[in-house]
Design a protein around this motif. Structure first.
Motif, PDB file in Angstrom:
ATOM      1  N   GLU A  66      27.173 -13.991 -89.549  1.00 33.40           N
ATOM      2  CA  GLU A  66      26.910 -15.412 -89.407  1.00 33.40           C
ATOM      3  C   GLU A  66      25.902 -15.610 -88.298  1.00 33.40           C
ATOM      4  N   GLY A  67      25.311 -16.776 -88.285  1.00 36.24           N
ATOM      5  CA  GLY A  67      24.344 -16.993 -87.231  1.00 36.24           C
ATOM      6  C   GLY A  67      24.066 -18.457 -87.013  1.00 36.24           C
ATOM      7  N   GLU A  68      23.250 -18.701 -86.006  1.00 35.03           N
ATOM      8  CA  GLU A  68      22.815 -20.072 -85.771  1.00 35.03           C
ATOM      9  C   GLU A  68      21.390 -20.060 -85.252  1.00 35.03           C
ATOM     10  N   ALA A  69      20.592 -20.998 -85.759  1.00 35.75           N
ATOM     11  CA  ALA A  69      19.259 -21.203 -85.224  1.00 35.75           C
ATOM     12  C   ALA A  69      19.260 -22.577 -84.592  1.00 35.75           C
ATOM     13  N   ALA A  70      18.639 -22.705 -83.442  1.00 35.58           N
ATOM     14  CA  ALA A  70      18.635 -24.008 -82.781  1.00 35.58           C
ATOM     15  C   ALA A  70      17.303 -24.261 -82.100  1.00 35.58           C
ATOM     16  N   LEU A  71      16.927 -25.519 -82.106  1.00 39.43           N
ATOM     17  CA  LEU A  71      15.728 -25.940 -81.399  1.00 39.43           C
ATOM     18  C   LEU A  71      16.174 -26.833 -80.245  1.00 39.43           C
ATOM     19  N   THR A  95      20.774 -16.728 -83.087  1.00 36.64           N
ATOM     20  CA  THR A  95      21.924 -15.883 -82.780  1.00 36.64           C
ATOM     21  C   THR A  95      22.505 -15.321 -84.070  1.00 36.64           C
ATOM     22  N   LEU A  96      22.809 -14.053 -84.043  1.00 39.73           N
ATOM     23  CA  LEU A  96      23.470 -13.418 -85.190  1.00 39.73           C
ATOM     24  C   LEU A  96      24.763 -12.774 -84.718  1.00 39.73           C
ATOM     25  N   ASP A  97      25.839 -13.055 -85.410  1.00 37.63           N
ATOM     26  CA  ASP A  97      27.148 -12.449 -85.086  1.00 37.63           C
ATOM     27  C   ASP A  97      27.643 -11.670 -86.286  1.00 37.63           C
ATOM     28  N   TRP A  98      28.164 -10.497 -86.037  1.00 35.70           N
ATOM     29  CA  TRP A  98      28.802  -9.768 -87.135  1.00 35.70           C
ATOM     30  C   TRP A  98      29.882  -8.855 -86.624  1.00 35.70           C
ATOM     31  N   GLY A 127       6.756 -19.536 -71.045  1.00 35.92           N
ATOM     32  CA  GLY A 127       7.076 -18.107 -71.025  1.00 35.92           C
ATOM     33  C   GLY A 127       8.540 -17.787 -71.258  1.00 35.92           C
ATOM     34  N   ILE A 128       9.298 -18.721 -71.786  1.00 35.61           N
ATOM     35  CA  ILE A 128      10.728 -18.480 -71.998  1.00 35.61           C
ATOM     36  C   ILE A 128      10.909 -17.372 -73.025  1.00 35.61           C
ATOM     37  N   ASN A 129      11.577 -16.329 -72.614  1.00 34.27           N
ATOM     38  CA  ASN A 129      11.710 -15.140 -73.444  1.00 34.27           C
ATOM     39  C   ASN A 129      13.002 -14.435 -73.044  1.00 34.27           C
ATOM     40  N   ASP A 130      14.072 -14.750 -73.751  1.00 27.15           N
ATOM     41  CA  ASP A 130      15.379 -14.164 -73.430  1.00 27.15           C
ATOM     42  C   ASP A 130      15.885 -13.392 -74.637  1.00 27.15           C
ATOM     43  N   VAL A 131      16.461 -12.256 -74.386  1.00 23.47           N
ATOM     44  CA  VAL A 131      17.165 -11.549 -75.466  1.00 23.47           C
ATOM     45  C   VAL A 131      18.489 -11.063 -74.889  1.00 23.47           C
ATOM     46  N   SER A 132      19.496 -11.032 -75.714  1.00 22.92           N
ATOM     47  CA  SER A 132      20.762 -10.502 -75.236  1.00 22.92           C
ATOM     48  C   SER A 132      21.552  -9.907 -76.386  1.00 22.92           C
ATOM     49  N   ALA A 133      22.387  -8.962 -76.042  1.00 20.83           N
ATOM     50  CA  ALA A 133      23.298  -8.372 -77.021  1.00 20.83           C
ATOM     51  C   ALA A 133      24.682  -8.386 -76.399  1.00 20.83           C
ATOM     52  N   HIS A 134      25.630  -8.819 -77.183  1.00 18.75           N
ATOM     53  CA  HIS A 134      27.023  -8.842 -76.720  1.00 18.75           C
ATOM     54  C   HIS A 134      27.835  -8.075 -77.750  1.00 18.75           C
ATOM     55  N   PHE A 135      28.723  -7.240 -77.297  1.00 21.08           N
ATOM     56  CA  PHE A 135      29.595  -6.579 -78.259  1.00 21.08           C
ATOM     57  C   PHE A 135      30.911  -6.251 -77.592  1.00 21.08           C
ATOM     58  N   LYS A 186      29.959  -7.942 -82.852  1.00 18.30           N
ATOM     59  CA  LYS A 186      28.664  -7.779 -82.202  1.00 18.30           C
ATOM     60  C   LYS A 186      27.868  -9.063 -82.364  1.00 18.30           C
ATOM     61  N   SER A 187      27.007  -9.286 -81.416  1.00 19.40           N
ATOM     62  CA  SER A 187      26.201 -10.489 -81.458  1.00 19.40           C
ATOM     63  C   SER A 187      24.871 -10.203 -80.772  1.00 19.40           C
ATOM     64  N   VAL A 188      23.795 -10.640 -81.380  1.00 26.71           N
ATOM     65  CA  VAL A 188      22.509 -10.557 -80.686  1.00 26.71           C
ATOM     66  C   VAL A 188      21.897 -11.942 -80.695  1.00 26.71           C
ATOM     67  N   SER A 189      21.180 -12.244 -79.641  1.00 28.23           N
ATOM     68  CA  SER A 189      20.545 -13.540 -79.652  1.00 28.23           C
ATOM     69  C   SER A 189      19.222 -13.473 -78.924  1.00 28.23           C
ATOM     70  N   MET A 190      18.297 -14.302 -79.363  1.00 22.82           N
ATOM     71  CA  MET A 190      17.003 -14.354 -78.698  1.00 22.82           C
ATOM     72  C   MET A 190      16.569 -15.797 -78.538  1.00 22.82           C
ATOM     73  N   ARG A 191      15.734 -16.002 -77.545  1.00 25.11           N
ATOM     74  CA  ARG A 191      15.277 -17.344 -77.218  1.00 25.11           C
ATOM     75  C   ARG A 191      13.788 -17.228 -76.894  1.00 25.11           C
TER      76      ARG A 191
END
Lengths: 308, 657
Positions: free
Chosen positions: B621-626, B654-657, B171-179, B161-166
């Motif tokens: 695990e995850g990643e933060a990025a600018l 992004t968080l993956d587990w 007004g950039i506002n993205d969220v997503s979930a992948h599994f 599973k993975s969730v990520s937000m931006r």
């Protein structure tokens, strides 16, 4: 414990019954135990029958079907495959046993530490690590990191592998697969740090069910797989080095003939001959320039000479 | 590491059995799965892979094409990207085929791609293959200038599973979930996502030193282009046995795009609702190691609607609907060690319906208040492509597609290319191909009555009679070199594309005619270079020119950026830290369907991305990025001068587990 009892019983029987029979006039009688009747064993049998001189009598038995096979004294028992090898030691150690087409790890687990008055030996099915690694480097000379997946069930002597790879200037990137459902994560990990993935004989990892995901993932990472058989190469591995049942049968025939003369088995050995399978389509797609089989054998011979 | 391996008593019989060497396996990397290496491909090709996608920091799929030499990426509105090859032809950029997993998303009636309404996220993409040049023989019709082939991740590629937000400026506002889950005979993956932004900033000062006189000052505070997309997609693969594989995909995107201008009477600021859905089934059967059959069926449904009120108080309601069904069967055959053949046939049906209603039509023009049209058309094609290795040095790619297009025109699109390996790492490619583009419904049936809003309701009757497909003859010479010692590859291509019977609207009559001949020529180059194990560089450069008989002379050549370049630099700073920088340059452009006020001066833009990976334990695990786009805030304008691109920045987590 049970083995020991059986062994002592056998020993007793040998001493009492077999002593008077040691002198004999007729030709050698070989009992061939086949693990089953599928293609590889049939191929072995066909080649062996063809290569043995007429003076040697071959009796074929299927240990699965003949659980209580006659425990008469054979001149030599040739057990083909692990099942047959197990049957050979569990029913009788009254004859010398030559286990063939067995992986070294399997043979060691079965026979290591056992003393056999009439001699036991083997012709392994697997390749010695040095040969396997020489092959890998003959196919892909620029490899730096050799990826390896192993499970808690893996039975391998890895020290020679590490040494061989180090001799070629590379290193081994090993990743354990704790359970089947962790295969994906382990695969991603090992592939991201490897130039090639080397398959090992472990059906927990490499099975008909898992091979698809392994090959697709490795292809995506542009990391080729070096397999263990023609089957691997057909599925999509870049290359494989292996010994065919026919090649083992030829070596077995030579050892039987030698046994007929010397009445002694040599020490267990790896197969003398081997086959090479290459997947040119996969190589092309991954932009790997595959050498020809002749060139690969030439490079392996050279590596072997330099190594010694 | 190996202690456990060595120390354990070796009694596991099953794992030491010779059966490990005699296992039977299904054919996995079959002929159709193996992609042609670039040195053997019949066309120039740019591959944008996962690494490049991540390194670029882009969140819009369209922006990725900035990494393709010769490609023009711009925005009509913040929610309406324009992606074209060889310059800024028009807002709809119709001359390229765009496919997702082999499914054409280049849709009627306008024959364009609605990039913000695609039912996939940028994270679903595994790689993009951009074929620079026509490729009808392998990718079907309408690949006049090139093909964009987006390949999404396999069902098996998401295990966990993975969730990520931006979150960011504008007004950039993205969220997503992948599994998803990977299994022995069955895999699936699913994505649920929401993407939103406010588009371009409202201008408070005039861009490009335009004097604020006449109507020009209406550009100020006139950027209404926010976008909100909600999407879901699902992919599954089922393998009942060793030879059959069923791949089923479906997805949906519901997108609200703000359109219009505050100073426009007919197209005031309003929402356009776009829905796009699809389902696709691919059945692959491996007949043997060198022969494979694939059957593909898909259905695409797209609808757009708008409902707004004019300054006169009249309400306008317009919508259009497209349904596309396509079936394709393809056989891939390795006929010998040096020869591979792919051939097949396809059928496609497009059904379009569009309608509009407004009393303004009666009140202002004395026309009926309602207007509508509907069309259904069929296309048929057969194709074959052969790859013949004449000698280790020489490869010949030949292919052709024969089609009967929706208008009944029969066309043959052949292609021939020869790749000669001067040395194993040095390849020269020479090729020529012909391709056609069937006129869009909107070109043939252009609405001659005044029409409000953004959407098109084509005329039911043909308004541009006699329109025929436009044709390209493309010739190229390419060079591909690998330099192992330098860890570098160089790809250079010289091309001449000749478009005849080019379709253009005549301002005088309002009709589309096959009136243009144009000639494009240029050079494109890509250099990839590994400075060391941690540092990689990709550099693209394109120099091109065009000439045509469009008057005034120079209209077409000015619509093409003479020189453009992009550079993508990636560096792993440590185990956890990564740094990417990119730079984009584009010469000035005068889009040919825009007025001089929309002149695009040359663009320079630098983006950076700084990422840090982390582990939270228990396999998480995850990643933060600018990401900062246009770091130096060198304001430049896109296709429309209102679209001044100023610095944007956003954070992703992004968080993956």
């Amino acid at each position: 414990m049970r083995l020991f009892l059986r062994y002592s019983e056998a020993l007793l029987l040998c001493l009492l019954v077999l002593l008077p029979l040691t002198s004999r006039a007729e030709g050698l009688t070989v009992t061939l135990l086949l693990s089953d009747s599928s293609t590889p064993y049939q191929a072995f049998l066909d080649t062996l029958s063809l290569r043995l001189p007429a003076s040697i009598k071959l009796i074929v038995q299927n240990p699965v079907r003949n659980e209580n096979r006659a425990t008469g004294a054979d001149d030599l028992v040739v057990a083909v495959g692990m099942k047959a090898a197990e049957a050979a030691i569990s029913t009788s150690l009254r004859s010398p046993v030559l286990a063939v087409m067995v992986p070294k790890a399997g043979y060691d687990s079965l026979f290591l530490g056992q003393s056999a008055p009439y001699g036991i030996s083997a012709i392994y099915l697997d390749q010695p690590w040095e040969r396997q690694v020489d092959f890998l480097y003959a196919v892909m000379p620029d490899v730096e990191r050799v990826g390896l997946l192993y499970s808690p069930e893996t039975r391998l002597e890895v020290a020679p592998l590490l040494n061989s790879v180090a001799n070629h200037g590379g290193s081994v990137v090993a990743q354990s697969v704790q359970s089947t459902d962790r295969l994906f994560a382990s695969l991603e990990k090992v592939l991201s740090g490897s130039d090639v993935l080397l398959a090992i004989p472990d059906s927990r990892i490499y099975s008909a069910a898992s091979i698809r995901n392994i090959l697709l993932t490795s292809y995506r990472h542009e990391v080729p797989l070096i397999g263990l058989s023609q089957g691997y190469v057909n599925a999509g591995a870049l290359a494989a080095i292996f010994t065919l049942p026919e090649q083992i049968a030829e070596q077995t025939a030579r050892q039987i003939v030698a046994f007929d003369k010397k009445r002694a088995l040599p020490t267990p050995s790896y197969p003398e001959n081997f086959s090479v399978a290459l997947n040119t389509q996969v190589a092309r797609s991954l932009e790997i320039r595959l050498p020809s089989e002749d060139e690969i054998r030439k490079r392996m011979r050279k590596a072997g000479e330099e190594g010694r | 590491m190996f202690a456990a391996l060595l120390a354990q008593p070796t009694w596991a019989r099953e794992e030491s059995s010779e059966q490990n060497y005699f296992q039977e396996f299904p054919v996995v990397l079959s002929a159709s799965r193996l992609s042609q290496p670039q040195s053997e491909a019949p066309n120039a090709m740019t591959v944008i892979d996962r690494k490049m996608i991540e390194a670029s920091g882009f969140r819009n799929i369209a922006d990725l094409f900035k990494l393709v030499p010769g490609m023009y990426v711009s925005y009509y509105k913040g929610n309406q990207p324009v992606v074209s090859y060889h310059g800024a032809t028009d807002q709809y950029a119709r001359r390229m085929q765009v496919m997702i997993d082999g499914r054409s998303v280049y849709l009627p009636p306008v024959s364009m791609v609605d990039w913000t309404n695609l039912p996939i996220t940028i994270d679903d993409i595994e790689r993009i293959e951009v074929i620079r040049g026509p490729a009808a023989a392998s990718h079907g019709a309408n690949s006049l200038q090139g093909v964009i082939s987006i390949i999404t991740k396999d069902a098996s590629q998401m295990n966990g599973k993975s969730v990520s937000m931006r979150r960011g400026t504008h007004g950039i506002n993205d969220v997503s979930a992948h599994f998803g889950e990977q299994g022995e005979t069955f895999d699936y993956r699913m994505t649920v996502a929401y993407n939103a932004d406010n588009g371009y900033n409202n201008l408070t000062t005039m861009p490009n030193n335009i004097p604020p006189v006449g109507g020009a000052q209406l550009m100020l505070n006139n950027s209404y282009d926010s976008n909100q997309a909600r999407m879901v997609n699902f992919r599954t693969n089922y393998r009942p046995n060793g030879v059959d594989s069923f791949d089923v995909q479906m997805g949906f995107n519901h997108d609200t795009q703000v359109a219009g201008w505050k100073d426009s009477f007919g197209n005031p600021v309003h929402d356009v609702i776009a829905n796009a859905g699809f389902m696709q089934l691919d059945w692959n059967r491996v007949l043997n190691a060198s022969s494979e059959l694939r059957l593909r069926y898909y259905h695409v449904k797209q609808s757009q609607g708008e409902d707004f009120v004019l300054a006169t108080g009249h309400r306008v309601v317009q919508s259009n609907n497209t349904d596309r069904d396509e079936i394709e069967v393809q056989h891939t055959l390795q006929t010998g060690e040096g020869n591979r053949l792919v051939y097949g046939a396809g059928w496609r049906r497009d059904a379009i319906s569009a309608d509009g209603y407004s009393l303004a039509m009666t009140a202002l023009f004395a026309l009926p208040a309602s207007y509508a049209s509907s069309f259904a058309s069929d296309e048929y094609r057969i194709f074959a492509h052969d790859e013949w290795r004449i000698s280790p040095q020489l490869l010949l790619n030949t292919g052709a597609m024969f089609e009967i297009d929706r208008m009944g025109h029969q066309r043959l699109s052949p292609r021939v290319a020869m790749n000669y390996h001067l040395a194993p790492t040095q390849t020269i490619r020479m090729g020529a191909s012909v391709a056609y583009r069937t006129p869009a419904v909107i070109e043939e049936n252009y609405q001659t009555i005044p029409q409000p809003g953004l959407l098109f309701v084509p005329s039911q009757t043909v308004t541009s009679p006699g329109l025929i497909p436009e044709k390209v003859l493309s010739r190229e010479i390419g060079y591909l070199g690998e330099f192992h010692d330098l860890e570098a590859t160089l790809d250079v291509r010289l091309f001449v594309d000749e478009i005849t019977k080019g379709i253009l609207i005549s301002p005088a009559t309002g009709m589309f005619t096959n009136s243009v001949s144009s000639l494009y020529r240029g050079v494109e180059t890509t250099l990839k270079y590994s400075l060391d194990e941690r540092k990689d560089l990709i550099f693209n450069f394109s120099h091109q020119s065009a000439s045509s008989d469009v008057t005034p002379i120079g209209t077409l050549s000015r619509s093409i950026p003479k020189n453009s370049a992009s550079l993508l630099y990636s560096q792993r700073l440590s185990h956890n830290w990564s740094f990417n920088a990119s730079y984009y340059y584009q010469d000035m452009v005068q889009p040919y369907d825009r007025g001089p006020i929309d002149f695009q001066p040359s663009q320079r833009r630098a983006d950076i991305r700084l990422g840090r990976k982390f582990a939270l334990g228990k396999g998480t695990e995850g990643e933060a990025a600018l990401i900062v786009q246009n770091l130096f805030d060198e304001q430049y304008t896109e296709y429309v001068a209102n679209n001044a691109f100023n610095r944007r920045s956003y954070l992703t987590l992004t968080l993956d587990w």
